[in-house]
Write a protein that holds these residues in place. Structure first.
Motif, short mmCIF file in Angstrom:
data_model
loop_
_atom_site.label_atom_id
_atom_site.label_comp_id
_atom_site.label_asym_id
_atom_site.label_seq_id
_atom_site.Cartn_x
_atom_site.Cartn_y
_atom_site.Cartn_z
N GLN A 1 0.78 -1.24 0.00
CA GLN A 1 0.00 0.00 0.00
C GLN A 1 0.82 1.29 0.00
OE1 GLN A 1 -2.53 -1.05 3.24
NE2 GLN A 1 -1.29 -0.09 4.80
N TRP A 2 1.94 1.30 0.67
CA TRP A 2 2.71 2.57 0.70
C TRP A 2 3.87 2.58 -0.30
CZ3 TRP A 2 -0.86 5.14 2.57
CH2 TRP A 2 -1.51 4.80 3.74
N LEU A 3 3.97 1.56 -1.10
CA LEU A 3 5.07 1.50 -2.07
C LEU A 3 4.69 2.16 -3.39
CD1 LEU A 3 6.24 -2.21 -1.62
CD2 LEU A 3 6.92 -0.18 -0.32
N THR A 4 5.66 2.78 -4.02
CA THR A 4 5.43 3.23 -5.40
C THR A 4 5.38 1.98 -6.28
OG1 THR A 4 7.77 3.31 -5.94
CG2 THR A 4 6.82 5.31 -4.98
N LEU B 1 8.30 9.01 7.11
CA LEU B 1 8.44 7.55 6.98
C LEU B 1 7.08 6.85 6.91
CD1 LEU B 1 11.17 6.89 9.71
CD2 LEU B 1 11.49 7.00 7.24
N ALA B 2 6.97 5.83 6.04
CA ALA B 2 5.74 5.04 5.98
C ALA B 2 5.89 3.77 6.82
CB ALA B 2 5.45 4.67 4.53
N THR B 3 6.90 3.72 7.64
CA THR B 3 7.19 2.53 8.44
C THR B 3 6.10 2.28 9.48
OG1 THR B 3 9.47 3.25 8.27
CG2 THR B 3 9.02 1.43 9.79
N LYS B 4 5.73 1.02 9.65
CA LYS B 4 4.71 0.66 10.65
C LYS B 4 5.28 0.89 12.05
CE LYS B 4 0.98 -2.60 11.31
NZ LYS B 4 0.42 -3.92 11.07
N LYS C 1 -8.64 16.81 11.26
CA LYS C 1 -7.63 16.24 12.18
C LYS C 1 -6.66 15.33 11.43
CE LYS C 1 -10.31 16.43 16.46
NZ LYS C 1 -11.16 15.68 17.40
N LEU C 2 -7.20 14.53 10.52
CA LEU C 2 -6.33 13.62 9.76
C LEU C 2 -5.38 14.39 8.86
CD1 LEU C 2 -8.94 10.89 8.90
CD2 LEU C 2 -6.87 10.56 10.26
N ALA C 3 -5.87 15.47 8.28
CA ALA C 3 -5.00 16.27 7.41
C ALA C 3 -3.86 16.88 8.22
CB ALA C 3 -5.82 17.36 6.72
N ALA C 4 -4.17 17.37 9.42
CA ALA C 4 -3.12 17.94 10.28
C ALA C 4 -2.14 16.86 10.72
CB ALA C 4 -3.76 18.61 11.49
N PHE C 5 -2.67 15.70 11.05
CA PHE C 5 -1.84 14.57 11.49
C PHE C 5 -0.82 14.19 10.40
CE2 PHE C 5 -0.83 10.21 12.66
CZ PHE C 5 -0.93 10.18 14.05
N ALA C 6 -1.31 14.07 9.19
CA ALA C 6 -0.43 13.70 8.07
C ALA C 6 0.56 14.83 7.77
CB ALA C 6 -1.27 13.38 6.83
N ASP C 7 0.08 16.04 7.85
CA ASP C 7 0.95 17.18 7.53
C ASP C 7 2.13 17.27 8.51
OD1 ASP C 7 1.55 19.57 6.01
OD2 ASP C 7 1.02 20.66 7.85
N GLU C 8 1.84 17.10 9.77
CA GLU C 8 2.91 17.14 10.79
C GLU C 8 3.97 16.08 10.56
OE1 GLU C 8 0.19 18.40 14.73
OE2 GLU C 8 0.87 16.33 14.42
N ARG C 9 3.55 14.96 10.00
CA ARG C 9 4.47 13.83 9.78
C ARG C 9 5.01 13.77 8.35
NH1 ARG C 9 1.21 13.35 13.59
NH2 ARG C 9 1.74 12.25 15.53
N ASP C 10 4.68 14.76 7.55
CA ASP C 10 5.12 14.78 6.15
C ASP C 10 4.69 13.50 5.43
OD1 ASP C 10 6.30 15.81 3.89
OD2 ASP C 10 8.32 15.10 4.39
N TRP C 11 3.45 13.11 5.65
CA TRP C 11 2.95 11.87 5.07
C TRP C 11 2.14 12.09 3.78
CZ3 TRP C 11 0.74 8.54 9.75
CH2 TRP C 11 1.82 7.98 10.47
N GLN D 1 3.20 12.66 1.01
CA GLN D 1 3.89 11.95 -0.06
C GLN D 1 3.40 10.50 -0.21
OE1 GLN D 1 8.12 11.07 1.05
NE2 GLN D 1 7.57 11.96 3.03
N PHE D 2 2.91 9.90 0.87
CA PHE D 2 2.41 8.52 0.80
C PHE D 2 0.89 8.48 0.56
CE2 PHE D 2 5.93 8.48 4.00
CZ PHE D 2 6.88 7.92 3.17
N HIS D 3 0.24 9.56 0.95
CA HIS D 3 -1.23 9.55 0.95
C HIS D 3 -1.84 9.98 -0.38
CE1 HIS D 3 -1.88 9.50 5.60
NE2 HIS D 3 -1.16 8.50 5.18
N ASN D 4 -1.43 9.33 -1.44
CA ASN D 4 -2.13 9.58 -2.70
C ASN D 4 -3.33 8.64 -2.76
OD1 ASN D 4 -1.40 7.05 -4.20
ND2 ASN D 4 0.66 7.85 -3.88
#
Lengths: 117, 117, 117, 117
Positions: free
Chosen positions: B47-50, C110-113, D12-22, D24-27
């Motif tokens: 899921q998180w892989l390109t 990181l996408a690490t679990k 809340k989820l948007a802020a959570f992901a933003d803080e963690r720079d996620w 990039q994974f959340h397409n």
């Protein structure tokens, strides 16, 4: 059950995709999603049935379920091919692992997961 | 790929369940859910892989994916057995149907579903 | 986003099922399968798309995806209702657990679990 | 049920992901897979249970199921956010469509899909 092997299927699917120039779509990420999509269709046949009804499907439904199950298998075989996984060998390996995880003496008559046995 | 057949797997799984008195749990509704549960585990690896990362898994991950794919196959084979479906024959039949639904001339290079071709 | 709550949805779905005498079908096992079936339909929209294509769906496709996502939500809300689970409270609780499992300092980029962080 | 809205969760989820720079994974493609992966975990709780057992889960299991259901919801809300879909509005729209597809008079007491009613 028919006697063809997973290797037969793998080769036929590879040729099928190659003739249609579908390798561009058949990367492992896409194929894993395709397996899941087909499983969703499989589930839909069973969702409103009682366990007894699900165990005695009308002939026409059973035919549809057979083709959905086939779709799951075809994409699963194709996924493994693209990943370089020998699915038949993995299945044998998993059977052996399951025999260790679920010894008859401990698991008889129980649906308990191995880590709680 | 290893040369065992789906029929080999079917027979081994039936014996495995019989020894453990698991037929009581292995009704088609439950087995369809088990297939879907295993597919969920398969997806989690991707899921998180390109797409590129998914196509070049590290050896250890590929081994884990192989066993998840095996789990899907084992429950799928078991489901078909309990439904009286010949999975290998259904796969052959589906391949033939797909050849009609996706003629090379119309589907080459396209991921379009047959009903929109 | 619209301002209705999960509680609004729960109540509407309960009334909808009640009017149709559907409680007999809406047991938790069936509803869990229905959630999964709808997720399969959701996935099918994305399976052959590149990540870029999936992020810029044509308007018509996005509308279809919206209705599939709605189907997932409706069955999920209904499942929780039948189980006596307060889904909104569970979501809040999970957000708090995730904040502990994924501290910003360790999980950034990181996408690490969590169990491998 | 708690009174928070899907819009609260989305923010809340948007802020959570933003803080963690996620981001990039959340397409959307990845998030659709994540929804499906979580649904797989949800299913695993129910697969070996009879419908009666599934309807009367022990407290500890129900708590686990609540968190799995929350995971499905969180990724679904996040998916819709990234696609620009108003999930709450889509759910309302789907309820209205369902009322048309399943008129009380025709669907009462039946699990039949609308296109076969």
């Amino acid at each position: 059950m028919s006697s063809n092997t997973l290797e037969d299927l793998r080769a036929k699917l590879a040729a099928f995709a190659d003739e249609r120039d579908w390798d561009q779509f058949h990367n492992p990420k896409n194929l894993a999603m395709a397996v899941a999509g087909e499983v969703g269709e499989l589930l839909e046949h069973f969702q409103w049935l009682t366990p007894d009804e699900a165990a005695s499907l009308p002939e026409a439904t059973r035919d549809e379920v057979a083709l959905e199950a086939a779709d799951v298998l075809l994409f699963l075989v194709r996924l493994c091919d693209k990943l370089g996984i020998d699915l038949a060998a993995a299945a044998e390996r998993k059977l052996e692992l399951n025999a260790v995880k679920y010894p008859v003496g401990k698991s008889r008559g129980l649906a308990t997961k191995y880590d709680k046995l």
